[in-house]
Design a protein around this motif. Structure first.
Motif, PDB file in Angstrom:
ATOM      1  N   ASP A 171       0.823  -1.211   0.000  1.00  0.00           N
ATOM      2  CA  ASP A 171       0.000   0.000   0.000  1.00  0.00           C
ATOM      3  C   ASP A 171       0.864   1.271   0.000  1.00  0.00           C
ATOM      4  N   ILE A 172       1.921   1.260  -0.819  1.00  0.00           N
ATOM      5  CA  ILE A 172       2.770   2.436  -1.003  1.00  0.00           C
ATOM      6  C   ILE A 172       2.575   2.919  -2.438  1.00  0.00           C
ATOM      7  N   PRO A 173       1.959   4.065  -2.631  1.00  0.00           N
ATOM      8  CA  PRO A 173       1.670   4.540  -3.984  1.00  0.00           C
ATOM      9  C   PRO A 173       2.931   4.834  -4.792  1.00  0.00           C
ATOM     10  N   ILE A 174       2.800   4.707  -6.097  1.00  0.00           N
ATOM     11  CA  ILE A 174       3.868   5.047  -7.030  1.00  0.00           C
ATOM     12  C   ILE A 174       3.472   6.330  -7.765  1.00  0.00           C
ATOM     13  N   ALA A 175       4.390   7.293  -7.773  1.00  0.00           N
ATOM     14  CA  ALA A 175       4.154   8.564  -8.472  1.00  0.00           C
ATOM     15  C   ALA A 175       5.054   8.641  -9.699  1.00  0.00           C
ATOM     16  N   ALA A 176       4.550   9.221 -10.764  1.00  0.00           N
ATOM     17  CA  ALA A 176       5.311   9.401 -12.000  1.00  0.00           C
ATOM     18  C   ALA A 176       5.646  10.876 -12.188  1.00  0.00           C
ATOM     19  N   ASP A 177       6.927  11.146 -12.437  1.00  0.00           N
ATOM     20  CA  ASP A 177       7.385  12.502 -12.720  1.00  0.00           C
ATOM     21  C   ASP A 177       8.010  12.546 -14.111  1.00  0.00           C
ATOM     22  N   GLU A 178       9.223  12.005 -14.257  1.00  0.00           N
ATOM     23  CA  GLU A 178       9.870  12.002 -15.561  1.00  0.00           C
ATOM     24  C   GLU A 178       9.022  11.317 -16.625  1.00  0.00           C
ATOM     25  N   ALA A 196       8.206  12.694 -21.320  1.00  0.00           N
ATOM     26  CA  ALA A 196       7.667  11.683 -22.228  1.00  0.00           C
ATOM     27  C   ALA A 196       7.103  12.317 -23.492  1.00  0.00           C
ATOM     28  N   ALA A 197       7.211  11.577 -24.592  1.00  0.00           N
ATOM     29  CA  ALA A 197       6.567  12.020 -25.829  1.00  0.00           C
ATOM     30  C   ALA A 197       5.060  12.085 -25.648  1.00  0.00           C
ATOM     31  N   ASP A 198       4.520  11.153 -24.868  1.00  0.00           N
ATOM     32  CA  ASP A 198       3.097  11.144 -24.532  1.00  0.00           C
ATOM     33  C   ASP A 198       2.959  11.200 -23.015  1.00  0.00           C
ATOM     34  N   PRO A 199       2.686  12.370 -22.450  1.00  0.00           N
ATOM     35  CA  PRO A 199       2.611  12.488 -20.990  1.00  0.00           C
ATOM     36  C   PRO A 199       1.446  11.737 -20.370  1.00  0.00           C
ATOM     37  N   LEU A 200       0.519  11.254 -21.196  1.00  0.00           N
ATOM     38  CA  LEU A 200      -0.627  10.514 -20.666  1.00  0.00           C
ATOM     39  C   LEU A 200      -0.406   9.009 -20.690  1.00  0.00           C
ATOM     40  N   ALA A 201       0.706   8.553 -21.262  1.00  0.00           N
ATOM     41  CA  ALA A 201       0.933   7.114 -21.403  1.00  0.00           C
ATOM     42  C   ALA A 201       0.988   6.415 -20.061  1.00  0.00           C
ATOM     43  N   VAL A 202       1.578   7.060 -19.066  1.00  0.00           N
ATOM     44  CA  VAL A 202       1.723   6.412 -17.759  1.00  0.00           C
ATOM     45  C   VAL A 202       0.355   6.197 -17.107  1.00  0.00           C
ATOM     46  N   ALA A 203      -0.548   7.150 -17.282  1.00  0.00           N
ATOM     47  CA  ALA A 203      -1.894   6.996 -16.730  1.00  0.00           C
ATOM     48  C   ALA A 203      -2.666   5.934 -17.492  1.00  0.00           C
ATOM     49  N   GLU A 204      -2.544   5.925 -18.815  1.00  0.00           N
ATOM     50  CA  GLU A 204      -3.273   4.950 -19.632  1.00  0.00           C
ATOM     51  C   GLU A 204      -2.809   3.527 -19.369  1.00  0.00           C
ATOM     52  N   ALA A 205      -1.530   3.375 -18.962  1.00  0.00           N
ATOM     53  CA  ALA A 205      -0.991   2.046 -18.679  1.00  0.00           C
ATOM     54  C   ALA A 205      -1.264   1.592 -17.252  1.00  0.00           C
ATOM     55  N   GLY A 206      -1.882   2.427 -16.440  1.00  0.00           N
ATOM     56  CA  GLY A 206      -2.103   2.079 -15.045  1.00  0.00           C
ATOM     57  C   GLY A 206      -0.807   1.904 -14.287  1.00  0.00           C
ATOM     58  N   ALA A 207       0.219   2.698 -14.653  1.00  0.00           N
ATOM     59  CA  ALA A 207       1.557   2.525 -14.098  1.00  0.00           C
ATOM     60  C   ALA A 207       1.848   3.420 -12.904  1.00  0.00           C
ATOM     61  N   ALA A 208       0.905   4.253 -12.504  1.00  0.00           N
ATOM     62  CA  ALA A 208       1.128   5.156 -11.381  1.00  0.00           C
ATOM     63  C   ALA A 208      -0.179   5.422 -10.655  1.00  0.00           C
ATOM     64  N   ASP A 209      -0.046   5.751  -9.389  1.00  0.00           N
ATOM     65  CA  ASP A 209      -1.211   6.109  -8.575  1.00  0.00           C
ATOM     66  C   ASP A 209      -1.463   7.612  -8.596  1.00  0.00           C
ATOM     67  N   LEU A 210      -0.426   8.387  -8.914  1.00  0.00           N
ATOM     68  CA  LEU A 210      -0.542   9.831  -8.990  1.00  0.00           C
ATOM     69  C   LEU A 210       0.547  10.345  -9.910  1.00  0.00           C
ATOM     70  N   ILE A 211       0.395  11.581 -10.360  1.00  0.00           N
ATOM     71  CA  ILE A 211       1.385  12.173 -11.244  1.00  0.00           C
ATOM     72  C   ILE A 211       1.940  13.445 -10.620  1.00  0.00           C
ATOM     73  N   VAL A 212       3.191  13.720 -10.943  1.00  0.00           N
ATOM     74  CA  VAL A 212       3.853  14.952 -10.532  1.00  0.00           C
ATOM     75  C   VAL A 212       3.945  15.848 -11.764  1.00  0.00           C
ATOM     76  N   VAL A 213       3.433  17.053 -11.666  1.00  0.00           N
ATOM     77  CA  VAL A 213       3.424  17.958 -12.812  1.00  0.00           C
ATOM     78  C   VAL A 213       4.213  19.220 -12.482  1.00  0.00           C
ATOM     79  N   LYS A 214       4.973  19.668 -13.479  1.00  0.00           N
ATOM     80  CA  LYS A 214       5.794  20.864 -13.343  1.00  0.00           C
ATOM     81  C   LYS A 214       5.475  21.789 -14.505  1.00  0.00           C
TER      82      LYS A 214
END
Length: 330
Positions: free
Chosen positions: A184-191, A196-214
């Motif tokens: 139960d430790i969430p994974i966050a995506a930043d880089e 990424a060429a497609d910044p939505l790919a990580v969400a579409e792949a179910g690869a992160a629980d949250l995203i870091v945006v800059k």
């Protein structure tokens, strides 16, 4: 519309800000500031980024300086402390620069250090914050899959809020998330979002629980807003070691998001010895205001980069502007 290059260069000021401690391998942070119709704005891609990547940062600078910001939904943004990969005995001094912060982001996986160094640093943060403090760790994609799984097991006793970008690829993040789900430790995506060429790919792949945006790397406040909305995941707004001007850009992004469930990584002006603003956006009671800081002419003069570095940055602005001229949607 993209402003003319001459209009950008007319107000461009290149600054060099000394830091209180080494962070991302640097002790001095350089940036270009421009004054647009909406106020001061910032262009500060890291020096190792190529022109194609850096052009998104110039897009962000134009977005903030030449376009009105979204209507804010909040007037202050809670921020986390940022703990570089310092020895454990230096943690307390770093945290003292972030008064009132209830959350700390701890850098781990530093080249030349070991997991034992990471554990000692995170332990020191936990001891300083107490049981109610929140700790997130950021590996900047430097672990492979097995190293990440092992490290999360070792750091789990310190009650992690989440682990930011433990691995480099979307596939690795997805597999790691599957492996550590039971903890139960969430994974966050930043880089995996901002580089990424497609910044939505990580969400579409179910690869992160949250995203870091800059805001800067994603092309500005409005572009980052669109990414958060399309991703459909909780978002943490962070910075790229900006001056108070760039931090203000991030604060306006955070202020515009409908939901803001996490403290934001917008307190890093506290890592500078000096800043361009008359009233630097450093944390007070664990938060910063949503304002455009007043930039001091005297500070710009004091912090001015030398002629060689100034010309290096202005030439970079020219090259990135040429890239944007071929197609920009502000």
């Amino acid at each position: 519309m993209l402003p003319e290059l001459a209009d950008l260069l007319a107000t461009a000021r290149v600054v060099s800000l000394p830091m209180t401690t080494r962070f991302r391998g640097i002790t001095v942070r350089e940036a270009v500031l421009f004054e647009g119709p909406e106020g001061w704005t910032e262009f500060s891609p890291f020096v190792e980024y190529d022109d194609e990547e850096a052009s998104a940062w110039l897009h962000a600078a134009v977005d903030f300086g030449w376009r009105a910001v979204p209507e804010p939904l909040r007037r202050r943004i809670p921020v986390n402390a940022t703990v570089p990969a310092v020895p454990a005995e230096d943690v307390a001094a770093v945290l003292a620069r972030f008064p009132g912060a209830r959350t700390a982001k701890v850098k781990v996986a530093e080249r030349g250090q070991t997991l034992a160094d990471d554990v000692a640093r995170v332990r020191a943060v936990r001891e300083a914050l107490g049981p109610e403090g929140r700790i997130r760790v950021d590996a900047n994609a430097l672990w492979n899959l097995d190293e990440a799984e092992h490290a999360i097991h070792s750091l789990a006793p310190f009650d992690l809020e989440y682990v930011e970008q433990p691995c480099a690829t979307v596939d690795e993040l997805a597999e790691l998330r599957r492996r550590v789900h039971y903890m139960d430790i969430p994974i966050a995506a930043d880089e995996s979002v901002r580089k990424a060429a497609d910044p939505l790919a990580v969400a579409e792949a179910g690869a992160a629980d949250l995203i870091v945006v800059k805001a800067q790397p994603l092309g500005g406040i409005h572009a980052a807003q669109r990414i958060v909305a399309a991703a459909g995941l909780p978002a943490v707004v962070s910075s790229a070691l900006d001056t108070s001007v760039g931090i203000a850009m991030g604060a306006h992004l955070a202020a515009a998001l409908p939901e803001l469930d996490f403290d934001c990584g917008l307190g890093t002006v506290a890592l500078f010895v000096d800043d361009v603003a008359d009233e630097p956006l450093v944390p007070v009671d664990g938060s910063i205001p949503v304002v455009r800081p007043t930039v001091s002419a005297s500070r710009l003069d004091t912090l001015r980069a030398d002629d060689e570095r100034s010309e290096w940055w202005l030439d970079r602005v020219r090259r990135c502007h040429r890239i944007l001229e071929h197609g920009v949607a502000l």
